[in-house]
Design a protein around this motif. Sequence first.
Motif, PDB file in Angstrom:
ATOM      1  N   GLY A  31      90.601  30.764 -18.202  1.00  0.00           N
ATOM      2  CA  GLY A  31      90.181  29.920 -17.262  1.00  0.00           C
ATOM      3  C   GLY A  31      89.418  31.026 -16.174  1.00  0.00           C
ATOM      4  N   ASP A  32      89.837  32.223 -16.321  1.00  0.00           N
ATOM      5  CA  ASP A  32      89.254  33.416 -15.489  1.00  0.00           C
ATOM      6  C   ASP A  32      88.352  34.036 -16.249  1.00  0.00           C
ATOM      7  OD1 ASP A  32      88.998  35.470 -13.471  1.00  0.00           O
ATOM      8  OD2 ASP A  32      90.912  36.242 -13.401  1.00  0.00           O
ATOM      9  N   TRP A  33      87.153  33.502 -16.427  1.00  0.00           N
ATOM     10  CA  TRP A  33      86.090  34.002 -17.325  1.00  0.00           C
ATOM     11  C   TRP A  33      85.409  35.104 -16.974  1.00  0.00           C
ATOM     12  CZ3 TRP A  33      87.250  31.193 -21.553  1.00  0.00           C
ATOM     13  CH2 TRP A  33      87.821  30.073 -21.463  1.00  0.00           C
ATOM     14  N   ASP A  34      85.414  36.221 -17.880  1.00  0.00           N
ATOM     15  CA  ASP A  34      84.755  37.366 -17.494  1.00  0.00           C
ATOM     16  C   ASP A  34      84.233  38.065 -19.052  1.00  0.00           C
ATOM     17  OD1 ASP A  34      84.109  40.027 -17.091  1.00  0.00           O
ATOM     18  OD2 ASP A  34      85.518  40.376 -15.659  1.00  0.00           O
TER      19      ASP A  34
ATOM     20  N   SER B 297      91.811  28.418 -12.547  1.00  0.00           N
ATOM     21  CA  SER B 297      90.566  29.080 -12.222  1.00  0.00           C
ATOM     22  C   SER B 297      90.736  30.371 -12.005  1.00  0.00           C
ATOM     23  CB  SER B 297      89.924  28.226 -10.879  1.00  0.00           C
ATOM     24  OG  SER B 297      90.918  28.470  -9.821  1.00  0.00           O
ATOM     25  N   PRO B 298      89.601  31.238 -11.386  1.00  0.00           N
ATOM     26  CA  PRO B 298      90.066  32.575 -10.818  1.00  0.00           C
ATOM     27  C   PRO B 298      90.693  32.806  -9.654  1.00  0.00           C
ATOM     28  CG  PRO B 298      87.625  32.244 -11.545  1.00  0.00           C
ATOM     29  CD  PRO B 298      88.295  31.031 -11.657  1.00  0.00           C
ATOM     30  N   ALA B 299      90.537  31.734  -8.963  1.00  0.00           N
ATOM     31  CA  ALA B 299      91.298  31.799  -7.511  1.00  0.00           C
ATOM     32  C   ALA B 299      92.631  31.303  -8.061  1.00  0.00           C
ATOM     33  CB  ALA B 299      90.773  30.496  -6.654  1.00  0.00           C
ATOM     34  N   GLY B 300      93.123  30.623  -9.139  1.00  0.00           N
ATOM     35  CA  GLY B 300      94.479  30.476  -9.511  1.00  0.00           C
ATOM     36  C   GLY B 300      95.275  31.678 -10.027  1.00  0.00           C
ATOM     37  N   HIS B 301      94.399  32.450 -10.873  1.00  0.00           N
ATOM     38  CA  HIS B 301      95.077  33.573 -11.391  1.00  0.00           C
ATOM     39  C   HIS B 301      95.096  34.617 -10.479  1.00  0.00           C
ATOM     40  CE1 HIS B 301      94.769  32.993 -15.660  1.00  0.00           C
ATOM     41  NE2 HIS B 301      93.742  32.057 -15.455  1.00  0.00           N
ATOM     42  N   MET B 302      94.370  34.640  -9.428  1.00  0.00           N
ATOM     43  CA  MET B 302      94.480  35.812  -8.285  1.00  0.00           C
ATOM     44  C   MET B 302      95.677  35.339  -7.355  1.00  0.00           C
ATOM     45  SD  MET B 302      90.440  36.053  -7.066  1.00  0.00           S
ATOM     46  CE  MET B 302      90.672  37.172  -5.816  1.00  0.00           C
ATOM     47  N   LEU B 303      95.767  34.177  -7.076  1.00  0.00           N
ATOM     48  CA  LEU B 303      97.172  33.540  -6.329  1.00  0.00           C
ATOM     49  C   LEU B 303      98.421  33.922  -7.251  1.00  0.00           C
ATOM     50  CD1 LEU B 303      98.211  32.009  -3.787  1.00  0.00           C
ATOM     51  CD2 LEU B 303      98.110  30.005  -5.256  1.00  0.00           C
ATOM     52  N   THR B 304      98.480  33.736  -8.569  1.00  0.00           N
ATOM     53  CA  THR B 304      99.507  34.016  -9.299  1.00  0.00           C
ATOM     54  C   THR B 304      99.502  35.481  -9.248  1.00  0.00           C
ATOM     55  OG1 THR B 304      99.096  31.965 -10.620  1.00  0.00           O
ATOM     56  CG2 THR B 304     100.419  33.872 -11.649  1.00  0.00           C
TER      57      THR B 304
ATOM     58  N   GLY C 248     102.358  36.122 -24.237  1.00  0.00           N
ATOM     59  CA  GLY C 248     102.577  34.818 -24.089  1.00  0.00           C
ATOM     60  C   GLY C 248     101.486  34.031 -24.458  1.00  0.00           C
ATOM     61  N   ASP C 249     101.043  32.936 -24.062  1.00  0.00           N
ATOM     62  CA  ASP C 249      99.687  32.225 -24.626  1.00  0.00           C
ATOM     63  C   ASP C 249      98.343  32.351 -23.660  1.00  0.00           C
ATOM     64  OD1 ASP C 249     100.604  30.658 -22.270  1.00  0.00           O
ATOM     65  OD2 ASP C 249     101.716  29.259 -23.702  1.00  0.00           O
ATOM     66  N   SER C 250      97.959  31.140 -23.466  1.00  0.00           N
ATOM     67  CA  SER C 250      96.379  31.152 -22.840  1.00  0.00           C
ATOM     68  C   SER C 250      96.930  31.585 -21.246  1.00  0.00           C
ATOM     69  CB  SER C 250      95.887  29.915 -22.867  1.00  0.00           C
ATOM     70  OG  SER C 250      96.571  28.794 -22.350  1.00  0.00           O
ATOM     71  N   PHE C 251      97.768  31.129 -20.764  1.00  0.00           N
ATOM     72  CA  PHE C 251      98.358  31.308 -19.247  1.00  0.00           C
ATOM     73  C   PHE C 251      98.157  32.723 -19.014  1.00  0.00           C
ATOM     74  CE2 PHE C 251     102.054  32.443 -16.267  1.00  0.00           C
ATOM     75  CZ  PHE C 251     101.262  31.767 -15.258  1.00  0.00           C
ATOM     76  N   THR C 252      98.774  33.821 -19.751  1.00  0.00           N
ATOM     77  CA  THR C 252      99.050  35.072 -19.804  1.00  0.00           C
ATOM     78  C   THR C 252      97.735  35.859 -20.399  1.00  0.00           C
ATOM     79  OG1 THR C 252     101.443  35.119 -19.812  1.00  0.00           O
ATOM     80  CG2 THR C 252     100.355  37.264 -19.988  1.00  0.00           C
TER      81      THR C 252
ATOM     82  N   PHE D 146      92.271  25.373  -7.556  1.00  0.00           N
ATOM     83  CA  PHE D 146      92.870  26.479  -8.240  1.00  0.00           C
ATOM     84  C   PHE D 146      92.912  26.055  -9.858  1.00  0.00           C
ATOM     85  CE2 PHE D 146      95.056  27.127  -4.016  1.00  0.00           C
ATOM     86  CZ  PHE D 146      94.450  28.268  -3.789  1.00  0.00           C
ATOM     87  N   TRP D 147      92.164  25.178 -10.237  1.00  0.00           N
ATOM     88  CA  TRP D 147      92.245  24.969 -11.697  1.00  0.00           C
ATOM     89  C   TRP D 147      90.709  25.066 -12.261  1.00  0.00           C
ATOM     90  CZ3 TRP D 147      96.638  24.801 -14.456  1.00  0.00           C
ATOM     91  CH2 TRP D 147      97.775  24.880 -13.376  1.00  0.00           C
ATOM     92  N   ASP D 148      90.833  25.382 -13.432  1.00  0.00           N
ATOM     93  CA  ASP D 148      89.537  25.365 -14.276  1.00  0.00           C
ATOM     94  C   ASP D 148      89.001  24.221 -14.495  1.00  0.00           C
ATOM     95  OD1 ASP D 148      87.178  26.721 -15.594  1.00  0.00           O
ATOM     96  OD2 ASP D 148      88.229  26.362 -17.456  1.00  0.00           O
TER      97      ASP D 148
END
Length: 259
Positions: free
Chosen positions: A19-22, A177-184, A11-15, A168-170
């Motif tokens: 936003g979940d910076w590390d 955001s990290p929380a949004g990625h965790m929920l997904t 995919g793209d940035s979503f995958t 839930f968004w950056d």
Amino acid sequence: MTFDSRYVALGDSFTEGVGDWDESRPNGVRGWADRVAEQLILADSSWGYANLAIRGKKLHQVLAEQVDAAIALEPTLVTIYAGGNDILRPKVDIDAIVDAYDAGIAKLCASGAAVLVFTGFDSGKSPVFGATRGRTALYNELVREAADRHGAELVDYWRMKELQDERFWDIDRLHMSPAGHMLTAKKVLEVLRRTDAIDLPELEAPPARTRAERLRHDAQWAREYLGPWVGRRLRGVSSGDNLTAKYPVPVHIRPSAGN
């Protein structure tokens, strides 16, 4: 290293995980797909994980650059989301792009892998991206039909109403955001009928702003994020132009320290 089971994310940035910076991760991001892979590997060490997604990719690029590469890895599981960057363009033929997407999904399913796809997000509450809501609704119906036709699993991102919460968004308002990625990640694992040990963080109370403060906040966001985003599109460049895939071949990954 060889693996009995292989999960490949496309995919793209979503995958990719924007936003979940590390900074400890390739391309400086973690994301829901990494988090799904971590849980699969924690439960069964025979899993390997590859992530071919790159931010900024349009649907035809994902299909041309990632599908055959994924199949060559002999995947057990493939997740794919593409089309979001197309929907945000000034003009797009939704029927045409999903026809191409359908063929890509069919090819992945024919490889013998389990395939999971996503609908698009309901941006109706966004004053900027809400204008694309009708396009996304049409895209979603066509994607649901494609998933049904080929026997792919579906994560209905449109119906994840928890994500209407701005926490839930950056800060760029375009990526989770990290929380949004965790929920997904938890939702993906639920659809895959897998357990997880992901603990969602307790969200801070949203800031209370006066109308004037909201206007100033929105103006700052437009200067720092919306303007550059529009400028890149006008110039025909992408934030992912100089990036390569995070994990082009299957690897073992583990949760980052502390989470």
